[in-house]
Design an enzyme around this catalytic site. Structure first.
Site, PDB file in Angstrom:
ATOM      1  N   GLY A 173      22.470  -7.419 -31.602  1.00  0.00           N
ATOM      2  CA  GLY A 173      20.877  -7.546 -31.449  1.00  0.00           C
ATOM      3  C   GLY A 173      20.362  -6.062 -32.575  1.00  0.00           C
ATOM      4  N   ASP A 174      20.869  -4.932 -32.553  1.00  0.00           N
ATOM      5  CA  ASP A 174      20.522  -4.002 -33.375  1.00  0.00           C
ATOM      6  C   ASP A 174      21.025  -4.239 -34.760  1.00  0.00           C
ATOM      7  OD1 ASP A 174      19.742  -1.994 -31.544  1.00  0.00           O
ATOM      8  OD2 ASP A 174      21.454  -1.174 -31.102  1.00  0.00           O
ATOM      9  N   LEU A 175      22.000  -4.685 -35.124  1.00  0.00           N
ATOM     10  CA  LEU A 175      22.462  -4.903 -36.367  1.00  0.00           C
ATOM     11  C   LEU A 175      21.258  -6.145 -36.955  1.00  0.00           C
ATOM     12  CD1 LEU A 175      26.377  -4.849 -35.979  1.00  0.00           C
ATOM     13  CD2 LEU A 175      25.056  -3.101 -37.195  1.00  0.00           C
ATOM     14  N   GLY A 178      17.982  -4.936 -37.765  1.00  0.00           N
ATOM     15  CA  GLY A 178      17.992  -4.177 -38.944  1.00  0.00           C
ATOM     16  C   GLY A 178      18.322  -5.193 -40.181  1.00  0.00           C
TER      17      GLY A 178
END
Length: 398
Positions: A173-175, A178
């Protein structure tokens, strides 16, 4: 540092992974990225480990931090200090892009709301990444990857079965947030060429994960079917997944009826057998397909099985460990490892950018991919130079 974004100045106020990954993507493309960190501790990920790398002298470095901060400079600013806030204002005046992933409202409370930023620099493109969106009934929630993977439905689709939801093995989810964020920044920079004005780009962990639901999303919104985790086999294609053989396993994909027939011909199976003649039938009888193929593969070792599948023209592959991936000649051939010189750790190998660039010409292509990558910075490694630059001590940072 050169690349498509050469000359673009990015101020990176983010920490952890989503924002730093977006900023690193822009840095990989040649933008100059100044990472603003709090004095003393810096980015949260500097303390996330093990593993850590301990140089002969100086503070240890987190491999987590090293994964998301190449091609950046670090300056430490206390955003509650009036003098440091003025330095940030000066940075904003000079910047093309500002990235932030504070909880919604935090930056405004520090005196840098979007209206203030636009007044300081009307051409500024601001990327704001949150956990669940900056508004809506739950917009104030903090964003952590695994929580978002669960809330956004991804964990319900991942794992051996519906009763055992599992997270993806990296903070996906973070990646994704980003990546979507960097994509939005590039679009806003492009539009700025036409309008002369910047804008605010917003995304979230929730939005990024929902954005990659793909066929699982439309299965529900259009088809009324709720996808569930079902292990290592595709919900809509069969055979497509991981199959056991003698002493190991392989993965294969029959995404068309012609591939199914090739597979059957190689292993002397009947492609028209009852319940197996079409993809829809095979999906409905997946357990039968798996049993049939694993019985056919039972006496064949993985490498021999992969060779037979390749000869038959059936897409297949092995499941590699991370160390095997970085030792694989194909990985190396794609420039996915880069050598950098770290200020305290010396020479390092890091995973490299996933993009390559080529200039076409009458005699073929010439690769123009950037090669001169900078190591992730030590905390405050550029303090003196950047502060001097912003206060008029010199007209550029070297």
């Amino acid at each position: 540092m050169t690349g498509p974004l050469d000359g673009v100045l990015v101020v990176d106020l983010t920490r952890a992974l989503a924002g730093p990954h977006a900023a690193m993507m822009l840095g990989d493309l040649g933008a100059r990225v100044i990472k603003v960190e709090s004095p003393g501790s810096g980015d949260d990920t500097r303390g996330w480990g093990p593993p850590f790398v301990q140089p002969d002298s100086g503070d240890r470095e987190s491999t987590y931090f090293l994964s998301a901060n190449r091609n950046k400079e670090s300056v430490t600013l206390d955003l509650k200090d009036d003098g440091d806030k003025e330095l940030l204002r000066e940075l904003v005046r000079r910047a093309d892009v500002l990235l932030e992933n504070f909880r919604p409202g935090t930056l405004a409370r520090l005196g840098f709301g979007t209206g203030v930023l636009a007044e300081l620099n009307p051409r500024l493109v601001t990327l704001s990444i949150s956990g669940f969106g900056h508004d809506g009934p739950e917009g104030s929630r903090a964003g952590y990857d695994q929580i978002a993977q669960g809330e956004a439905g991804l964990m319900s689709l991942t794992g051996p079965g519906p009763e055992d939801p599992q997270r993806v093995g990296v903070p996906i989810g973070d990646l994704l947030a980003g990546m979507y964020g960097a994509y939005g920044v590039l679009a806003a920079l492009h539009e700025r060429e036409r309008t002369g004005r910047g804008q605010v780009v917003r995304t979230s962990l929730l939005a990024a994960i929902v954005g990659v639901h793909a066929f699982q999303g439309t299965a529900w919104t259009v088809g009324g079917q709720v996808g569930r985790a079902q292990g290592n086999h595709h919900p809509s294609i069969a055979p497509y997944g991981l199959f056991h053989c003698k002493g190991g396993s392989v993965q294969l994909s029959c995404g068309s009826e012609s591939l199914w027939r090739r597979l059957c011909a190689e292993f002397e199976l009947d492609p028209e057998a009852p319940g197996l003649a079409t993809n829809g039938e095979r999906v409905g009888n997946r357990a039968q397909v798996i049993e049939l193929l694993e019985r056919a593969f039972a006496d064949t070792a993985p490498e021999d099985l992969l060779a037979r599948l390749a000869a038959a023209g059936v897409p297949a592959g092995k499941v590699r460990t991370v160390d095997e991936v970085y030792g694989w000649e194909q990985t190396l051939s794609q420039g996915l490892l880069v050598d950098v010189e770290h200020a305290t750790l010396g020479r390092l190998q890091l995973p490299g950018p996933p993009l390559r660039f080529f200039a076409p010409g009458p005699d073929g292509e010439t690769e123009t991919t950037r090669r001169d990558h900078a190591a992730p910075p030590v905390l405050g490694g550029s303090d003196a130079e950047i502060r001097a630059w912003l206060t008029g001590g010199r007209d550029q940072v070297t």
